[in-house]
Design a protein around this motif. Structure first.
Motif, mmCIF file in Angstrom:
data_model
loop_
_atom_site.group_PDB
_atom_site.id
_atom_site.type_symbol
_atom_site.label_atom_id
_atom_site.label_comp_id
_atom_site.label_asym_id
_atom_site.label_seq_id
_atom_site.Cartn_x
_atom_site.Cartn_y
_atom_site.Cartn_z
ATOM 1 N N ILE A 141 -5.425 -14.620 -6.106
ATOM 2 C CA ILE A 141 -5.226 -15.663 -5.104
ATOM 3 C C ILE A 141 -6.385 -15.560 -4.126
ATOM 4 O O ILE A 141 -6.576 -14.512 -3.505
ATOM 5 N N ALA A 142 -7.157 -16.627 -4.006
ATOM 6 C CA ALA A 142 -8.278 -16.661 -3.062
ATOM 7 C C ALA A 142 -7.825 -17.416 -1.823
ATOM 8 O O ALA A 142 -7.429 -18.573 -1.905
ATOM 9 N N SER A 143 -7.899 -16.739 -0.682
ATOM 10 C CA SER A 143 -7.432 -17.321 0.564
ATOM 11 C C SER A 143 -8.619 -17.709 1.447
ATOM 12 O O SER A 143 -9.305 -16.835 1.984
ATOM 13 N N ASP A 144 -8.834 -18.968 1.569
ATOM 14 C CA ASP A 144 -9.828 -19.583 2.436
ATOM 15 C C ASP A 144 -11.177 -19.765 1.744
ATOM 16 O O ASP A 144 -11.418 -19.256 0.665
ATOM 17 N N ASP A 145 -12.053 -20.505 2.411
ATOM 18 C CA ASP A 145 -13.299 -20.968 1.811
ATOM 19 C C ASP A 145 -14.206 -19.858 1.292
ATOM 20 O O ASP A 145 -14.737 -19.946 0.187
ATOM 21 N N ASN A 146 -14.444 -18.832 2.087
ATOM 22 C CA ASN A 146 -15.394 -17.805 1.667
ATOM 23 C C ASN A 146 -14.914 -17.023 0.449
ATOM 24 O O ASN A 146 -15.728 -16.627 -0.388
ATOM 25 N N ASP A 171 -8.753 -12.239 0.651
ATOM 26 C CA ASP A 171 -8.701 -12.922 1.938
ATOM 27 C C ASP A 171 -10.098 -12.959 2.539
ATOM 28 O O ASP A 171 -10.784 -11.947 2.601
ATOM 29 N N SER A 172 -10.511 -14.126 2.987
ATOM 30 C CA SER A 172 -11.855 -14.293 3.546
ATOM 31 C C SER A 172 -12.067 -13.512 4.828
ATOM 32 O O SER A 172 -13.206 -13.193 5.169
ATOM 33 N N ASP A 187 11.963 -3.951 -6.970
ATOM 34 C CA ASP A 187 12.308 -3.679 -8.366
ATOM 35 C C ASP A 187 11.106 -3.189 -9.185
ATOM 36 O O ASP A 187 11.233 -2.913 -10.371
ATOM 37 N N GLY A 188 9.932 -3.107 -8.559
ATOM 38 C CA GLY A 188 8.751 -2.601 -9.247
ATOM 39 C C GLY A 188 8.084 -3.582 -10.181
ATOM 40 O O GLY A 188 7.165 -3.222 -10.909
ATOM 41 N N ARG A 189 8.518 -4.840 -10.180
ATOM 42 C CA ARG A 189 7.961 -5.821 -11.117
ATOM 43 C C ARG A 189 6.671 -6.466 -10.627
ATOM 44 O O ARG A 189 5.963 -7.077 -11.410
ATOM 45 N N LEU A 190 6.381 -6.352 -9.336
ATOM 46 C CA LEU A 190 5.166 -6.939 -8.764
ATOM 47 C C LEU A 190 4.398 -5.897 -7.955
ATOM 48 O O LEU A 190 4.994 -5.121 -7.217
ATOM 49 N N GLU A 191 3.089 -5.928 -8.088
ATOM 50 C CA GLU A 191 2.206 -5.151 -7.234
ATOM 51 C C GLU A 191 1.206 -6.120 -6.626
ATOM 52 O O GLU A 191 0.662 -6.970 -7.335
ATOM 53 N N ILE A 192 0.969 -5.996 -5.341
ATOM 54 C CA ILE A 192 -0.001 -6.851 -4.668
ATOM 55 C C ILE A 192 -1.058 -5.978 -4.013
ATOM 56 O O ILE A 192 -0.732 -5.021 -3.309
ATOM 57 N N TRP A 193 -2.289 -6.330 -4.255
ATOM 58 C CA TRP A 193 -3.428 -5.668 -3.631
ATOM 59 C C TRP A 193 -4.142 -6.752 -2.838
ATOM 60 O O TRP A 193 -4.523 -7.771 -3.393
ATOM 61 N N THR A 194 -4.326 -6.554 -1.547
ATOM 62 C CA THR A 194 -5.043 -7.517 -0.719
ATOM 63 C C THR A 194 -6.393 -6.930 -0.344
ATOM 64 O O THR A 194 -6.472 -5.821 0.177
ATOM 65 N N GLU A 195 -7.424 -7.675 -0.648
ATOM 66 C CA GLU A 195 -8.789 -7.273 -0.315
ATOM 67 C C GLU A 195 -9.302 -8.221 0.763
ATOM 68 O O GLU A 195 -9.335 -9.438 0.567
ATOM 69 N N PHE A 196 -9.657 -7.669 1.910
ATOM 70 C CA PHE A 196 -10.137 -8.468 3.040
ATOM 71 C C PHE A 196 -11.663 -8.462 3.045
ATOM 72 O O PHE A 196 -12.283 -7.411 3.126
ATOM 73 N N MET A 197 -12.259 -9.654 2.991
ATOM 74 C CA MET A 197 -13.718 -9.775 2.967
ATOM 75 C C MET A 197 -14.338 -9.667 4.366
ATOM 76 O O MET A 197 -15.510 -9.347 4.489
ATOM 77 N N ASP A 198 -13.560 -9.988 5.390
ATOM 78 C CA ASP A 198 -13.995 -9.876 6.787
ATOM 79 C C ASP A 198 -15.230 -10.721 7.101
ATOM 80 O O ASP A 198 -16.104 -10.316 7.865
ATOM 81 N N THR A 199 -15.294 -11.918 6.546
ATOM 82 C CA THR A 199 -16.459 -12.779 6.762
ATOM 83 C C THR A 199 -16.390 -13.587 8.054
ATOM 84 O O THR A 199 -17.367 -14.241 8.408
ATOM 85 N N LYS A 200 -15.289 -13.550 8.759
ATOM 86 C CA LYS A 200 -15.202 -14.221 10.062
ATOM 87 C C LYS A 200 -15.997 -13.428 11.098
ATOM 88 O O LYS A 200 -16.752 -13.995 11.871
ATOM 89 N N ARG A 201 -15.830 -12.121 11.093
ATOM 90 C CA ARG A 201 -16.556 -11.278 12.050
ATOM 91 C C ARG A 201 -17.978 -10.975 11.569
ATOM 92 O O ARG A 201 -18.830 -10.591 12.358
#
Length: 124
Positions: free
Chosen positions: A113-118, A38-39, A72-86
């Motif tokens: 999954i890349a979320s947003d321009d940055n 996430d940008s 069910d343990g079939r998916l793991e999601i890791w979200t990494e926030f870049m914090d480029t707005k602030r």
């Protein structure tokens, strides 16, 4: 006399159950790993909405803000926030991209999954 046989029998039963559970765990497929880059910052409403939408569509209940797993343990999601707005400075984005590269190298996601321009500009 009966007590003498109960302890070895109990130990054997526990070892048998442990071996069976380890064998079943090895047969279970590894979960699909999804890295969301996430940008922005996790409190930014746009980012919170995207994260919530991804979790809803995939049927994942959020753990903490960065990690989640399906029931069910079939998916793991890791979200990494870049914090480029602030932090719009170029060196901040480059350090954030290096942090994301470290996650990719160590965690080996199946999908990014890349979320947003940055996120697209600096990571993809």
């Amino acid at each position: 006399m009966m007590t003498r046989f109960k302890i070895p029998a109990l130990a054997l039963a526990i070892l048998t159950l442990l071996a069976a559970s380890l064998a079943m765990a090895q047969d279970a497929p590894a979960p699909t790993r999804i890295l969301v880059v996430d940008s922005y910052h996790h409190e930014y409403p746009w980012s919170a909405g995207i994260r919530r939408g991804i979790h809803e569509v995939l049927g994942v209940h959020a753990g903490d803000r960065d990690r989640a797993r399906s029931a069910d343990g079939r998916l793991e999601i890791w979200t990494e926030f870049m914090d480029t707005k602030r932090h719009p400075e170029r060196d901040w984005a480059e350090r954030a991209a290096q942090r994301v590269a470290g996650v990719v190298d160590s965690w080996h996601p199946d999908l990014v999954i890349a979320s947003d321009d940055n996120a697209v500009k600096h990571v993809v």
